[in-house]
Structure formats: C-alpha cells, structure tokens
Design a protein around this motif. Structure first.
Motif, PDB file in Angstrom:
ATOM      1  N   LYS A   1      24.951  53.077  36.305  1.00 39.39           N
ATOM      2  CA  LYS A   1      25.429  52.492  37.809  1.00 39.39           C
ATOM      3  C   LYS A   1      26.640  52.481  38.074  1.00 39.39           C
ATOM      4  CE  LYS A   1      21.377  50.117  38.529  1.00 39.39           C
ATOM      5  NZ  LYS A   1      20.674  50.756  40.009  1.00 39.39           N
ATOM      6  N   ALA A   2      28.243  52.496  37.588  1.00 31.24           N
ATOM      7  CA  ALA A   2      29.373  52.290  37.843  1.00 31.24           C
ATOM      8  C   ALA A   2      29.673  53.475  37.745  1.00 31.24           C
ATOM      9  CB  ALA A   2      29.882  51.280  36.817  1.00 31.24           C
TER      10      ALA A   2
ATOM     11  N   ARG B   1      32.702  43.094  38.540  1.00 26.26           N
ATOM     12  CA  ARG B   1      31.590  43.736  39.144  1.00 26.26           C
ATOM     13  C   ARG B   1      31.813  44.168  40.073  1.00 26.26           C
ATOM     14  NH1 ARG B   1      30.380  38.355  38.369  1.00 26.26           N
ATOM     15  NH2 ARG B   1      28.253  37.613  37.574  1.00 26.26           N
ATOM     16  N   LEU B   2      32.415  45.993  39.214  1.00 26.87           N
ATOM     17  CA  LEU B   2      32.584  47.338  39.889  1.00 26.87           C
ATOM     18  C   LEU B   2      33.936  46.920  40.929  1.00 26.87           C
ATOM     19  CD1 LEU B   2      32.489  49.850  39.604  1.00 26.87           C
ATOM     20  CD2 LEU B   2      30.791  50.113  41.447  1.00 26.87           C
TER      21      LEU B   2
ATOM     22  N   LEU C   1      37.256  50.106  33.903  1.00 28.49           N
ATOM     23  CA  LEU C   1      36.200  49.364  32.924  1.00 28.49           C
ATOM     24  C   LEU C   1      34.740  49.001  32.790  1.00 28.49           C
ATOM     25  CD1 LEU C   1      36.449  47.540  29.887  1.00 28.49           C
ATOM     26  CD2 LEU C   1      36.860  45.002  31.824  1.00 28.49           C
ATOM     27  N   SER C   2      33.691  49.187  32.165  1.00 23.38           N
ATOM     28  CA  SER C   2      32.854  49.458  32.317  1.00 23.38           C
ATOM     29  C   SER C   2      32.161  49.494  30.993  1.00 23.38           C
ATOM     30  CB  SER C   2      32.017  50.213  32.875  1.00 23.38           C
ATOM     31  OG  SER C   2      30.244  50.349  33.371  1.00 23.38           O
ATOM     32  N   PRO C   3      32.165  48.355  29.577  1.00 24.38           N
ATOM     33  CA  PRO C   3      32.148  47.868  28.669  1.00 24.38           C
ATOM     34  C   PRO C   3      30.485  49.209  28.391  1.00 24.38           C
ATOM     35  CG  PRO C   3      32.591  46.500  29.231  1.00 24.38           C
ATOM     36  CD  PRO C   3      32.367  47.005  30.466  1.00 24.38           C
TER      37      PRO C   3
ATOM     38  N   LYS D   1      26.701  53.673  44.854  1.00 26.46           N
ATOM     39  CA  LYS D   1      24.799  53.709  45.411  1.00 26.46           C
ATOM     40  C   LYS D   1      24.586  52.557  45.201  1.00 26.46           C
ATOM     41  CE  LYS D   1      21.139  55.907  44.971  1.00 26.46           C
ATOM     42  NZ  LYS D   1      20.106  54.830  44.959  1.00 26.46           N
ATOM     43  N   HIS D   2      24.291  51.914  43.669  1.00 26.83           N
ATOM     44  CA  HIS D   2      23.177  50.497  44.233  1.00 26.83           C
ATOM     45  C   HIS D   2      24.024  49.455  44.623  1.00 26.83           C
ATOM     46  CE1 HIS D   2      27.228  50.095  41.269  1.00 26.83           C
ATOM     47  NE2 HIS D   2      27.036  48.645  41.571  1.00 26.83           N
TER      48      HIS D   2
END
Length: 449
Positions: free
Chosen positions: A339-340, A313-314, A421-423, A277-278
């Motif tokens: 957001k991810a 970035r995603l 991976l979204s730390p 969505k972002h």
C-alpha cells in the motif's frame, strides 16, 4: 470522575496490568467493587503495583493461580492475553464472563462514541475523525490503541462529548453491550491468526463493532471490500458506504477530481495533503463519520489540506535537497508495504527488513516497478534480496540498521526521488517497537542537512 452505575458485578478479577488493566482496576475500585489484579510479569517494586495496593486493590504477581477465580463474577482481560491462557480457559470453563476494558468504557458513557476498526488504517482514520470534529468546534476526545485507554478517557467525559476510539479485534472479542453510535469498518484482511486461530474467528471479532447497534445508529463501511460487504449484510444500523471506485447516493465517494459525500462536493483531490490510495479510503471513511457526528465542511477541509499523516504511518518527514523522506515503520507486513509503494509514482528507494516470520516477499513484486534501489537490514535481508532479484532491481545494498540505511539511501538518490522506510517486517529482531525503528529513521533524516 465518572463511575459505574448499576453494574451488576461485585467481585472482579483484572488480568494483566499495563495501561488498560491499571485504568480498569482504578475505575472498578472507585465504583465500589472488590478488585483483584493478577499479572505474570510485574515486580513488587513496580510503581503501578504499589499505587494499586495503596488504594486497597489486591495485587497478585508472578503467576496465575487458578484459585483467584474462586468467587469471581467477572474477568476483565488485557486484550493481548490469549484465550488459551490457563486462567482464561478456566474462567470460560466456570462460565465467568470475560470482557476487555472497552466494555467498561461503554458502561460509563453509553453510545457517545465513534468506534473504528479494520485490518489497516485504524489509527489514521481515528486521528482524522477526531481532528475533523475538533476543527468543527465539536467536543471530542480520542482513545483506544491511540492515546489514552478508553476507560481512562470515559471516566472524565461529560455528556456533550464524543469519544473517537480505535478498536482492535482483540478488544472487540471482549464486549457484551458495547455499542458505538457510529461504527466504522475499514477493511478485513487475513491477520492475527496466531491469536484468533481461523480467519472466520477474526472476521467475527471485527463484526462485533456493530453487533449491538440499533436502527438509528450508523455503520460506515468499505463498499469496495467484499469481505466487509458480506459481514455488514445483516447489520441493523443505517449503512453508510464509502468507495473509491463507484458513485454512491448514500455515502462517500470520489471521481478523478473531487471527493463527495452523497451529492455534496467536499474537497478537490489535489488539495488533500495525505498521499496514497489506501489513505483515500481512510479519508472517505473519516469524512462520513465526522459529518454524521456534526462536523462542518470547513473543518473537514482544514484537516484534509494540512494533515500529512500519523507518525510512523506513511508519515512525511521532510525534503532534503529535493529528496522526499517518508516514515512507514508501522508497515510490519507485506500488505502494508504494498500500500505504501502504491502511493508513489516516482523513483523510489525502499528501506526494508526486520524480523523473519517465515513468509516470502513475492507479493511485493508487482509494486516494485518504481523502485530503483533497495537498502536492506535485519533477519530478512537475504530473503528480500531474492525478491529484488526477481523484480529486476539491480541496486541492492545491505546495512546494519535503519540509521545506516538512511545514509546509504541518500547516497544512492537523486533529486525527485522518494526515500521510503516501509520494512514489510516486524521490528523485534533489532528494535523493541516499530516506533523505535521509525524514530531512528526520522533522526537520521534530520542529520542529513
């Protein structure tokens, strides 16, 4: 090489080398100015130091002597150097103007630029706009925090080209006449308060992007962000809103099936390759700016059906045995990770952890409903375990690093899973940069085959 014309300052101090300082010093020297460069950490054998000395630029390293300000008419500051630095404070006390190198870029090319800022999404939006223009056969160059620094790009541009420039709040604090033809304000969340001291200071720095715009310029802004709406209220430029929640007659919007610009149907949502969505907000902003600068619907359609994300970035890495791997190493705070997570509605294994900045992670809990397992590393691993327990996630594993996390996540996964991976943390406890952390993840994914 373009040089500065009618620039009123002759004796100039450049504070901080790095890429921006180096580019600014070379431009100022080529423009006939007397330039001194001061850097605290540089060494005498650094190639940059020797290169500047060889062309006649005075370089002072190892300290910030205040007498360097004697006779100085302008200070060009590296954006990362805080304003409480003693030599910066002394310059302010003496009434010496302080700018960042993006101001010099604007002096070179005037308003031939699209400037993008926001707390999140700058790099993706900047990249999208640039690609949309290029695939519409428009002449455009990309600059700022992505790619080359603005002065370096501006020094080689011709009058028919547009600079698409990503801008941080640090850079925007140091402007005087900087004025993009099209400005883009994506969102404003609390960030960088260690630098700006207050949220109000941070917001005003972001608002500087449209401060000098006039009545025939354009300001693309997020109509779903209340802070942004308040900031742009008194802007002089033509306002072009974008929204994911409402139909607009004067900007970009979407319903459940299509993305529109005003009344024109641009693309079906299911044809867009970039998830989240972002990212839909970033896409709406990019479509607006690109169309205003002459992009074609065909060029925009090509980019949106093929672009899968900026690195770290995603970023979609690849599928391995029907598991989809995404690299969001740039998610260095909780907000970015929420957001991810919101981008996926299938079972997810989250890889998280890193530098402990003193915060907890409870804001993640509403976004963990699809997370079946967490693989944790770094200083914050135990804190993240507490959050996992609160969210009712039974499967939590601890590993030494991102490489081991990737292997462990694969062992825990099933076909159809997302491995993300979204730390939610900075990287500096184990890695020099978030890029290094993300590169380790990508390499580890490729070894799984």
């Amino acid at each position: 090489m373009n040089t500065l014309k009618n620039f009123p300052y002759q004796n100039i101090l450049v504070l901080g080398l790095a890429k921006s300082g180096m580019s600014a010093a070379k431009l100022l020297h080529a423009s006939g100015k007397h330039v001194t460069v001061n850097d605290l950490k540089a060494n005498t054998d650094d190639p940059q130091v020797n290169q500047l000395k060889n062309i006649g630029v005075e370089v002072v390293i190892g300290s910030h002597p205040l007498q360097l300000l004697d006779g100085v008419e302008l200070l060009v500051k590296n954006p990362g150097i805080p304003y409480h630095n003693p030599i910066v404070e002394e310059a302010e006390a003496r009434g010496i103007p302080i700018i960042t190198e993006v101001e010099l870029a604007s002096q070179l090319i005037g308003d031939s630029m699209i400037g993008i800022t926001g707390s999140n999404g700058k790099t993706t939006t900047t990249t999208l706009i640039h690609e949309m223009l290029v695939h519409s056969q428009r002449k455009a160059k990309i600059a700022g925090n992505i790619g080359s620094v603005a002065t370096e790009v501006a020094s080689t541009m011709n009058p028919k080209e547009t600079m698409v420039v990503e801008l941080s709040s640090f850079q925007l604090l140091g402007i005087m006449s900087f004025r993009p033809k099209i400005s883009v304000l994506l969102n404003v969340f609390e960030a960088h308060l260690d630098y700006h001291k207050t949220l109000e200071n941070y917001k005003q720095a972001k608002a500087n992007i449209f401060m000098n715009q006039i009545e025939d310029d354009y300001l693309v802004y997020n109509d779903d962000d209340e802070t942004v709406k308040q900031l742009v209220k008194d802007a002089k430029a033509i306002k072009v809103p974008f929204s994911t929640t409402q139909k607009l007659t004067d900007g970009a919007w979407c319903d459940r099936e299509y993305l529109y610009f005003k009344q024109e149907k641009i693309i079906a949502l299911h044809d867009i390759a970039l998830v989240g969505k972002h990212n839909l907000e970033n896409i709406l902003a990019a479509v607006s700016a690109a169309l205003l600068d002459g992009a074609t619907t065909e060029g925009i359609h090509h980019v949106l059906t093929t672009f899968t994300g900026v690195k770290h970035r995603l970023q979609f890495v690849q599928k391995v045995h029907e598991r989809s791997f995404y690299n969001d190493s740039k998610a260095t705070n909780v907000l970015a990770t929420t957001k991810a997570l919101a981008a996926f509605n299938q079972p997810t294994i989250l890889l998280a952890g890193g530098l402990d900045r003193g915060n907890d992670f409870d804001d993640l809990i509403p976004f963990l409903s699809e997370v079946k397992a967490m693989v944790l590393f770094g200083e914050t691993a135990q804190k993240l375990k507490i959050t996992a327990d609160k969210a009712g996630i039974d499967c939590v594993e601890f590993v030494d690093n991102v490489k081991h996390a990737t292997q462990k996540a694969y062992e825990l996964s099933e076909e159809g899973d997302v491995i993300l991976l979204s730390p939610a943390c900075a990287s500096w406890d184990q890695y020099r940069t978030f890029e290094e952390r993300g590169d380790m993840f990508v390499r580890a994914v490729h070894t799984l085959k």
